[in-house]
Design a protein around this motif. Sequence first.
Motif, mmCIF file in Angstrom:
data_model
loop_
_atom_site.group_PDB
_atom_site.id
_atom_site.type_symbol
_atom_site.label_atom_id
_atom_site.label_comp_id
_atom_site.label_asym_id
_atom_site.label_seq_id
_atom_site.Cartn_x
_atom_site.Cartn_y
_atom_site.Cartn_z
ATOM 1 N N LYS A 26 38.570 30.331 41.480
ATOM 2 C CA LYS A 26 39.243 30.052 42.741
ATOM 3 C C LYS A 26 38.783 31.086 43.758
ATOM 4 O O LYS A 26 38.820 32.285 43.504
ATOM 5 C CB LYS A 26 40.752 30.107 42.574
ATOM 6 N N GLU A 27 38.335 30.621 44.881
ATOM 7 C CA GLU A 27 37.835 31.505 45.937
ATOM 8 C C GLU A 27 39.006 32.261 46.576
ATOM 9 O O GLU A 27 40.040 31.670 46.878
ATOM 10 C CB GLU A 27 37.115 30.684 47.003
ATOM 11 N N SER A 60 41.264 34.238 49.402
ATOM 12 C CA SER A 60 41.522 33.920 50.800
ATOM 13 C C SER A 60 40.693 34.827 51.709
ATOM 14 O O SER A 60 40.138 35.838 51.276
ATOM 15 C CB SER A 60 43.005 34.110 51.115
ATOM 16 N N ALA A 61 40.637 34.460 52.979
ATOM 17 C CA ALA A 61 39.868 35.251 53.946
ATOM 18 C C ALA A 61 40.446 36.658 54.066
ATOM 19 O O ALA A 61 39.708 37.635 54.173
ATOM 20 C CB ALA A 61 39.866 34.551 55.300
ATOM 21 N N ARG A 62 41.773 36.774 54.035
ATOM 22 C CA ARG A 62 42.398 38.100 54.123
ATOM 23 C C ARG A 62 42.043 38.951 52.904
ATOM 24 O O ARG A 62 41.757 40.133 53.024
ATOM 25 C CB ARG A 62 43.908 37.968 54.263
#
Length: 85
Positions: free
Chosen positions: A22-23, A25-27
């Motif tokens: 699972k990638e 999050s941007a944060r």
Amino acid sequence: MSQQDDTEREFDIKWADGAEYKEPSARARMLAARWKENPPEPQPFRAAPGPRTPRRSSWASTAIVLGCVIAVILLLGYSRFQAPY
């Protein structure tokens, strides 16, 4: 296009949840990049509170409020007394 094709194209949440990777999050990616260069200092579970400024007593606050109310009442009474009828 038939309706069967549309149902096959629907997003399958079970398939997505079962993904091996699972990638983040941007944060999470931003913080990881920032911490790689400059790691954060360790913090205690509950940081000690900063210095407190001494508070006025409740009597002083009450006296200030009552003094302001009395001053407004006197000012309104004086202006009413000076106003021509």
